[in-house]
Structure formats: C-alpha cells, structure tokens
Design a protein around this motif. Structure first.
Motif, PDB file in Angstrom:
ATOM      1  N   THR A   1      59.748  56.301  34.996  1.00 56.05           N
ATOM      2  CA  THR A   1      60.576  55.100  35.036  1.00 56.05           C
ATOM      3  C   THR A   1      60.754  54.434  33.682  1.00 56.05           C
ATOM      4  OG1 THR A   1      58.644  53.735  35.576  1.00 56.05           O
ATOM      5  CG2 THR A   1      59.959  54.575  37.432  1.00 56.05           C
ATOM      6  N   SER A   2      59.649  54.222  32.958  1.00 57.59           N
ATOM      7  CA  SER A   2      59.681  53.220  31.893  1.00 57.59           C
ATOM      8  C   SER A   2      58.697  53.526  30.773  1.00 57.59           C
ATOM      9  CB  SER A   2      59.307  51.834  32.468  1.00 57.59           C
ATOM     10  OG  SER A   2      59.880  51.630  33.737  1.00 57.59           O
ATOM     11  N   THR A   3      58.964  52.935  29.617  1.00 58.04           N
ATOM     12  CA  THR A   3      58.023  53.012  28.497  1.00 58.04           C
ATOM     13  C   THR A   3      56.946  51.938  28.602  1.00 58.04           C
ATOM     14  OG1 THR A   3      59.331  51.493  27.139  1.00 58.04           O
ATOM     15  CG2 THR A   3      59.828  53.867  26.942  1.00 58.04           C
ATOM     16  N   GLY A   4      57.249  50.862  29.334  1.00 58.48           N
ATOM     17  CA  GLY A   4      56.363  49.697  29.338  1.00 58.48           C
ATOM     18  C   GLY A   4      56.592  48.798  28.138  1.00 58.48           C
ATOM     19  N   LYS A   5      57.578  49.126  27.326  1.00 55.62           N
ATOM     20  CA  LYS A   5      57.840  48.352  26.111  1.00 55.62           C
ATOM     21  C   LYS A   5      59.110  47.509  26.210  1.00 55.62           C
ATOM     22  CE  LYS A   5      54.329  50.287  24.028  1.00 55.62           C
ATOM     23  NZ  LYS A   5      53.103  49.516  23.793  1.00 55.62           N
ATOM     24  N   GLU A   6      59.851  47.655  27.301  1.00 58.04           N
ATOM     25  CA  GLU A   6      61.090  46.904  27.472  1.00 58.04           C
ATOM     26  C   GLU A   6      60.874  45.719  28.410  1.00 58.04           C
ATOM     27  OE1 GLU A   6      64.600  47.569  26.156  1.00 58.04           O
ATOM     28  OE2 GLU A   6      63.082  48.120  24.700  1.00 58.04           O
ATOM     29  N   LYS A   7      61.955  45.120  28.882  1.00 55.37           N
ATOM     30  CA  LYS A   7      61.870  43.866  29.642  1.00 55.37           C
ATOM     31  C   LYS A   7      61.289  44.035  31.033  1.00 55.37           C
ATOM     32  CE  LYS A   7      66.820  44.298  30.786  1.00 55.37           C
ATOM     33  NZ  LYS A   7      67.174  45.365  29.835  1.00 55.37           N
TER      34      LYS A   7
ATOM     35  N   PHE B   1      52.472  63.614  41.351  1.00 54.97           N
ATOM     36  CA  PHE B   1      52.625  62.160  41.378  1.00 54.97           C
ATOM     37  C   PHE B   1      51.662  61.546  40.375  1.00 54.97           C
ATOM     38  CE2 PHE B   1      51.332  57.994  43.336  1.00 54.97           C
ATOM     39  CZ  PHE B   1      52.531  57.342  43.148  1.00 54.97           C
ATOM     40  N   ARG B   2      52.208  60.908  39.355  1.00 54.49           N
ATOM     41  CA  ARG B   2      51.403  60.280  38.312  1.00 54.49           C
ATOM     42  C   ARG B   2      51.743  58.805  38.206  1.00 54.49           C
ATOM     43  NH1 ARG B   2      49.749  64.239  34.484  1.00 54.49           N
ATOM     44  NH2 ARG B   2      48.950  65.990  35.692  1.00 54.49           N
ATOM     45  N   LEU B   3      50.810  58.035  37.684  1.00 54.77           N
ATOM     46  CA  LEU B   3      51.009  56.615  37.431  1.00 54.77           C
ATOM     47  C   LEU B   3      50.640  56.318  35.987  1.00 54.77           C
ATOM     48  CD1 LEU B   3      49.297  55.196  40.643  1.00 54.77           C
ATOM     49  CD2 LEU B   3      51.737  54.984  40.122  1.00 54.77           C
ATOM     50  N   GLY B   4      51.574  55.768  35.234  1.00 51.99           N
ATOM     51  CA  GLY B   4      51.289  55.384  33.859  1.00 51.99           C
ATOM     52  C   GLY B   4      50.836  53.937  33.805  1.00 51.99           C
TER      53      GLY B   4
ATOM     54  N   GLY C   1      58.293  66.434  39.245  1.00 50.10           N
ATOM     55  CA  GLY C   1      57.326  65.376  39.474  1.00 50.10           C
ATOM     56  C   GLY C   1      57.887  63.997  39.161  1.00 50.10           C
ATOM     57  N   ILE C   2      57.136  62.978  39.554  1.00 47.83           N
ATOM     58  CA  ILE C   2      57.563  61.600  39.297  1.00 47.83           C
ATOM     59  C   ILE C   2      56.399  60.795  38.732  1.00 47.83           C
ATOM     60  CG2 ILE C   2      57.061  60.840  41.686  1.00 47.83           C
ATOM     61  CD1 ILE C   2      59.658  59.002  41.266  1.00 47.83           C
ATOM     62  N   LYS C   3      56.729  59.926  37.774  1.00 44.46           N
ATOM     63  CA  LYS C   3      55.717  59.085  37.147  1.00 44.46           C
ATOM     64  C   LYS C   3      56.236  57.652  37.006  1.00 44.46           C
ATOM     65  CE  LYS C   3      52.905  58.484  32.942  1.00 44.46           C
ATOM     66  NZ  LYS C   3      52.598  59.008  31.585  1.00 44.46           N
ATOM     67  N   PRO C   4      55.932  56.787  37.973  1.00 43.47           N
ATOM     68  CA  PRO C   4      56.187  55.362  37.760  1.00 43.47           C
ATOM     69  C   PRO C   4      55.258  54.840  36.657  1.00 43.47           C
ATOM     70  CG  PRO C   4      55.884  55.855  40.099  1.00 43.47           C
ATOM     71  CD  PRO C   4      55.415  57.053  39.328  1.00 43.47           C
ATOM     72  N   ALA C   5      55.783  53.989  35.806  1.00 37.78           N
ATOM     73  CA  ALA C   5      54.982  53.442  34.704  1.00 37.78           C
ATOM     74  C   ALA C   5      55.557  52.100  34.287  1.00 37.78           C
ATOM     75  CB  ALA C   5      54.976  54.404  33.513  1.00 37.78           C
ATOM     76  N   GLY C   6      54.699  51.250  33.801  1.00 38.24           N
ATOM     77  CA  GLY C   6      55.125  49.943  33.325  1.00 38.24           C
ATOM     78  C   GLY C   6      55.191  48.936  34.458  1.00 38.24           C
TER      79      GLY C   6
END
Length: 320
Positions: A230-236, A297-300, A263-268
């Motif tokens: 999903t995300s870098t965790g560095k944006e809004k 399935f991963r979670l950042g 695969g899928i990795k939700p993050a941020g």
C-alpha cells in the motif's frame, strides 16, 4: 532561461507527438490491452459498504489469540528513520535473535526491513532461519531518481544480502498516464531482482481514487511485481481498509486471469491490533485461505509488534 525552457517545451511536445504516432502505428500497448480485461471503474460507495459489512460481520470472529499469533508471524519489523544508526539496527536484529528463546511458543517475525546501508550488518548479525531481510530500494520513498541509480542501489542491496526488495511505483509517471514508463521501471528492477521477491509500493494515498488504486495494482502485477504494497509510510496516509479491499480484488482478478499468485503487504498507519485484524479479515474474505500464510500476507510496521505481543501474552510487553 527562456531558451532552455523553449527547448524543454519542444522536447516534451516532440515526445508527445512520437507517443501518439507510435500508438497509431503499433496499436495499444500490452498494458493497455491488459487494462481492457478488467473493470477499472471502481464504485467507491459499493467498496465502502462492502468493507463496513466485513468489519461488522466477520471481524469479531477473527479477534482472537490465534489470529494475533499469525499476524505476529507476518510482520516485517521495520526501521526506516533518518536517525537510524548501526547501533540501533544491530539492537533491533539482536532482539529478533533472542526472541525464540524468550517466546519459544510464538512465531518469529517474517522479516527485518531496513535501508540498504544496513543490509550487510543485518545479514552478518541475523541468526534466525526464516527471517527475511527486506530492503527499500529504487530511491525510496519518492522513486524520483535516474533509473541507473535505482538499478545500482537494488543490485548492491541484493549483493549485500537482501532477500526481499520493496520499490516504489513511479507515482508521477502514473499520474501523467505514462503507463508504459511505469511498467518499464518496474520491469527493469524486477529483472535486477531475479528470483528475489519484489514488492511494488503503490502509495495509494497519492493516487486520487480507488479506480487508480486498482489500475496501479493491475499495471504493477503485469510489469513483474511479486507483491503489491500500500504505502511507504512517508506520505500523508498509509494503508486503509478500502484500499486493501480494492488491491485484494485486483489480485484475485489477476489470479483468475493468469493463474499467478501475488502477495499483499499493507503498510503505514497500522496503529492498533484491531487495524491489523481488520486487514487480515479483508484478505481472508476477498482472497481466501490460500493467501493466509506468512509468505503471501505481510504487514509493514514497527509499532504493531509490541502491541500484538501484549495482547497475546495478556500483559504489556515491550520486547522490540
């Protein structure tokens, strides 16, 4: 400055004319052809209603210790800070090394995720089998450097011991509808990665609509992504239930069309255990049991690990 601007404007105009000429001569690109196989007009109201229904009806049955243990085993323990030092990354790695002895009945985290500068340090220090070393490369988090730089950084990361690579889709190119350029970037980095799994970060909060989230997901998978993130965790903003739902739909449709599992990795922005349980439930309901492994399935996240441990053990725990 006027001469330079005029030259740049002429170059842009000539490139646009060439693109139109190529399209007329050669027809739609393979990615445009791929888009036609999918319904990319996402009904955002319908997605919102579907997500609310899943949360109301399905989340409660997954709010249990066994699911939380599974989620712990899917965490990519992440440190991507400007202030990271050799000492702080080594300390994080040592906590992963000692975890098995302290919590022998619990799964270890899926991966340690760091900047490429720390790859060799983690590779030399990590003692636990089965824990991957994830690197963010390709000019994370903006993806705005020259391709040669992205390639070199990715090659060096793998040479130093990275076993997973996370790159950022070139969002600017996507928003300019340069889908061929986006795909070429992703594909070139996947060629560098070879058998090393590569996750493509869509940066969903910057895409403007869920239709664009689905289009970016489809494009990334056709271009060579092994996971979409999903995300870098560095944006809004970071992962949202609605964005993950649409990404799961795209993965399912792509799997039905090609037979290739992604695969899928939700993050941020995964701030609570319930956030993670909701995302788990969406993956379960849309993609099914085949995706409910610590590989697919991963979670950042960084903060979630201690929160999961606290709920699993029944007492506040700050191991990581």
């Amino acid at each position: 400055m006027g001469i330079i601007k005029k030259t740049v404007d002429n170059d842009i105009k000539q490139q646009a004319e060439k693109t139109k000429k190529d399209a007329a001569e050669y027809g739609p690109s393979k990615y445009e052809q791929a888009f036609k196989k999918y319904d990319l007009n996402v009904d955002e109201k319908a997605v919102d209603e579907a997500v609310k229904k899943i949360i109301a009806e399905k989340v409660p049955e997954n709010d249990n210790v066994e699911v939380k243990k599974f989620l712990l085993g899917s965490v990519e323990l992440t440190s991507l800070h400007t202030t990271d030092t050799d000492e702080s990354i080594l300390a994080m790695t040592e906590k992963v090394n000692k975890f098995d002895n302290e919590y022998p009945a619990l799964p270890h985290v899926a991966a340690i995720c760091v900047y490429p500068r720390f790859t060799e340090l983690v590779a030399q220090s990590l003692e636990v089998d089965g824990v991957e070393i994830t690197n963010v490369t390709g000019n994370f988090p903006s993806s705005q450097s020259r391709m040669e730089v992205k390639v070199a950084e990715t090659q060096l990361a793998i040479a130093d011991g990275a076993t997973n690579i996370d790159i950022v889709m070139p969002v600017g190119k996507f928003l300019s509808e340069d889908y061929e350029g986006v795909a070429d970037d992703i594909n070139e980095l996947k060629e560098v990665c070879g058998d090393v799994p590569m996750k493509v970060i869509l940066e969903t909060c910057d895409l403007g609509s869920l239709s664009n989230v689905k289009k970016a997901a489809i494009l990334s998978m056709y271009a060579g992504a092994d996971y979409i993130k999903t995300s870098t965790g560095k944006e809004k903003a970071g992962a949202t239930p609605e964005g993950v739902y649409v990404m799961c739909q795209a993965i399912k449709e792509y799997y039905d069309e090609t037979g290739i599992q992604i695969g899928i990795k939700p993050a941020g922005g995964i701030n609570t255990v319930m956030d993670a349980v909701v995302l788990y439930t969406i993956v379960k309901e849309v993609l099914g049991e085949k995706w409910l492994t610590n590989y697919w399935f991963r979670l950042g996240t960084s903060r979630l690990t201690n929160l999961l441990l606290s709920e699993i053990t029944g007492k506040e725990t700050k191991w990581f």
